[in-house]
Motif scaffolding. Sequence first.
Motif, mmCIF file in Angstrom:
data_model
loop_
_atom_site.group_PDB
_atom_site.id
_atom_site.type_symbol
_atom_site.label_atom_id
_atom_site.label_comp_id
_atom_site.label_asym_id
_atom_site.label_seq_id
_atom_site.Cartn_x
_atom_site.Cartn_y
_atom_site.Cartn_z
ATOM 1 N N LEU A 57 0.894 -1.282 -0.036
ATOM 2 C CA LEU A 57 0.195 0.192 -0.098
ATOM 3 C C LEU A 57 1.042 1.194 0.007
ATOM 4 C CD1 LEU A 57 -2.863 -1.063 2.665
ATOM 5 C CD2 LEU A 57 -2.821 -0.980 0.320
ATOM 6 N N GLU A 77 2.193 0.857 -10.288
ATOM 7 C CA GLU A 77 1.097 0.833 -9.591
ATOM 8 C C GLU A 77 -0.145 -0.070 -9.835
ATOM 9 O OE1 GLU A 77 -1.404 4.246 -7.295
ATOM 10 O OE2 GLU A 77 -2.412 3.880 -9.518
ATOM 11 N N SER A 78 -0.394 0.040 -11.517
ATOM 12 C CA SER A 78 -1.392 -1.011 -11.920
ATOM 13 C C SER A 78 -0.938 -2.406 -11.841
ATOM 14 C CB SER A 78 -1.195 -0.686 -13.342
ATOM 15 O OG SER A 78 -0.093 -0.961 -14.172
ATOM 16 N N PHE A 81 -1.720 -3.238 -7.914
ATOM 17 C CA PHE A 81 -3.030 -3.263 -7.590
ATOM 18 C C PHE A 81 -3.634 -5.035 -7.919
ATOM 19 C CE2 PHE A 81 -5.660 0.400 -6.548
ATOM 20 C CZ PHE A 81 -4.788 1.649 -6.942
ATOM 21 N N ASP A 82 -3.223 -5.386 -8.947
ATOM 22 C CA ASP A 82 -3.302 -6.738 -9.352
ATOM 23 C C ASP A 82 -2.570 -7.914 -8.370
ATOM 24 O OD1 ASP A 82 -4.839 -7.940 -11.509
ATOM 25 O OD2 ASP A 82 -2.996 -8.720 -12.261
ATOM 26 N N ARG A 84 -1.644 -7.337 -5.585
ATOM 27 C CA ARG A 84 -2.474 -7.186 -4.072
ATOM 28 C C ARG A 84 -3.936 -8.090 -4.101
ATOM 29 N NH1 ARG A 84 -1.281 -1.790 -3.392
ATOM 30 N NH2 ARG A 84 -3.412 -1.030 -4.310
ATOM 31 N N LEU A 85 -4.474 -7.804 -5.212
ATOM 32 C CA LEU A 85 -5.879 -8.461 -5.628
ATOM 33 C C LEU A 85 -5.615 -10.151 -5.556
ATOM 34 C CD1 LEU A 85 -8.723 -8.258 -6.439
ATOM 35 C CD2 LEU A 85 -8.038 -8.570 -8.590
ATOM 36 N N ILE A 110 -13.593 -9.658 -3.690
ATOM 37 C CA ILE A 110 -12.242 -9.923 -4.359
ATOM 38 C C ILE A 110 -12.422 -10.857 -5.402
ATOM 39 C CG2 ILE A 110 -9.918 -10.544 -3.627
ATOM 40 C CD1 ILE A 110 -10.315 -9.369 -0.956
ATOM 41 N N LEU A 113 -13.684 -9.256 -8.400
ATOM 42 C CA LEU A 113 -12.572 -8.574 -9.228
ATOM 43 C C LEU A 113 -11.777 -9.484 -9.834
ATOM 44 C CD1 LEU A 113 -11.677 -5.687 -6.611
ATOM 45 C CD2 LEU A 113 -13.107 -5.466 -8.410
ATOM 46 N N LYS A 115 -12.568 -11.948 -11.235
ATOM 47 C CA LYS A 115 -13.189 -12.609 -12.430
ATOM 48 C C LYS A 115 -13.563 -14.101 -12.149
ATOM 49 C CE LYS A 115 -12.647 -9.087 -15.490
ATOM 50 N NZ LYS A 115 -11.427 -8.184 -15.724
#
Lengths: 230, 407
Positions: A57, A77-78, A81-82, A84-85, A110, A113, A115
């Motif tokens: 974070l 960053e992009s 995000f993935d 962390r997900l 989650i 997200l 999928k």
Amino acid sequence: MKTVIKTTDLTKIYNSSVAPVKAVDKVNLEFGEGEFTAIVGPSGSGKTTFLNLIGGLDKPTEGHVMIDDTDISNMKESKLFDFRLRNIGFVFQSYNLIPVLTAKENVSFIMLLQKESKAKMEKRAVEMLEQVGLSEKVDVRPSKLSGGQQQRVAVARALASKPKFVLADEPTANLDTESAFNLLDIMSRLNKEENITLIFSTHDQRVINRARRVITLVDGAVSKDETFDR
Amino acid sequence: MKLLTTLAWRNLWRNKRRTLITISSVLFAVFLAIMFLSMEQGSYERMIDSMVKYSTGYIQIQDVLYDDEPSIDNTMVFDEDIELLLNRYDEEISYYVPRLQNFVLVATENTTRGSMLIGIYPEKEKKLNDMTDDIVEGTYLEPGDDGLLIAEGLANILNAGLGDTLVLLGQGFHGTTAAGLYPITGIVDLKVPEINNNTIYMSLEAAQWFYAADERLTAIIVMPENPKRTNQLAGKISDEIDSEWYNVLTWEEMLEDLLKLMKFDMAGTMVLMIILYIVIAFGLFGTILMMMLERKREFALLFSLGMKRSKLAAICFMESVFITIIGVISGIIVSIPVVAYFYHNPIVLAGDMAEAIGEYGFEPILPFSADPSVFYNQALIVLVLSILIGLYPVYKVFKMRIMDVKS
């Protein structure tokens, strides 16, 4: 035991307007798979900052965080995000749930997200809510749940997608004794059953008493690292 | 996408009262804007319709010199070539009406006044402006009739009634004197004061005899099947007609001054509209701003869980668009019955206001337009506004630092 997280000279300095503040100071730690660790220390010792750094974070000023073989310290960053997900579960002290979603939807969030298929997602969400003792509250929104129940939903959500590890930042701080014990029982059980690495930052002695490893931070640096056979 | 839509929709109703107040402000503004526009457009439509019906028609074919110098000497002959040309576009032309008109002095025993004397084919003219319903006294003209159909306003000015004889005096073709005595066989209310105070009709044959302009016309009025395709039809006729002798004009070219006046008047309405749009924009922006500020920590949670900025931005954007869409649709739904009522029952002005409007040559009524553009233009403008406002949270979400909003 396989190492899940490894920090090398991990340092975070906040450039305050008065003087720079070293929140985390050259921390070198390893966390193994299935560990139940409590990060303790007085207020301002850097517990939350440390958790933010290993959770991706926040960015370290110096040093590295390796999750398995991936260095997340300088990740874009992009991608972060993935990452962390797919790899990290979070339980916070408050503001843990999305108020407009039901307990089941929060747990599924989650996976949604990620999928996952609807059938798999629903099955797992109901299963996790059963495990945290909330099978009766599947379709209830957070505002209709007690603080303890909300934290249990947050735990179910954090574990539902089977992350590599779960970071819990003072999860019992706002709970009464019964709710706190209840939550800790659930987390201990899931830690053993699902072999998920749990890392808490806490002041709470009840959590510390359950942890098999207790790391004490003082002024951002590790002052003690103890293991217990529990 | 379903998740994002669900979140955006449910977020709206977290603070029902605030959302409803914002929706109401959009609704009210859209309703007012529609009322203003409908009234204004309705007046313009009525004005244009009256001018087209009683005066210019949609398209006129004239002698090439007539537009610059509208004299009886610059009249045209309706020859076979023009007839063939018009027949070629039979499918696009509803009908055409020949006219011969010029200014004359019209006199009674005590009063003299300049007026427009128009020679018409009564049956064809009826298609253009069915005056039979507006006959106040007497009868409508018959082909070859020697009588006059005089506008009610002019009859009042001249203090003339049915059966009275009028003296007409004017210039005929090639400098001849046109003079004659004609009885009033009908009085008609032509609605638009400017026309109603200045017009006399007689049969085309009688007019051609009066002006000594046998077989000649000042214009052929061409009415298209679809008035919206007036310019295209006029262009086609213009391309094929002998431009050395003939000129093709559309109503927009003939009523240039009126259109300028309307545009000028519209500018005033636009100022009012802009104020309304600013009110909508501030209301919406305030709500969106509050929705953002009170959810900062929730945004941090969503980021922590792995929701990408683009998805969170989409949620915030949708919230603003949803509020607007609900407000706009409600505004349109509320305004439809009101517009429909006033469309069928225009507001009739009375007293000083009616007089003031009449002095400008307009009918003293406020008709409403039910044209769909009145409704969808508002929807589009407010939607564009909400999209612009919705970009603010998008910008903020992309600029947001997780650690700033988490603590």
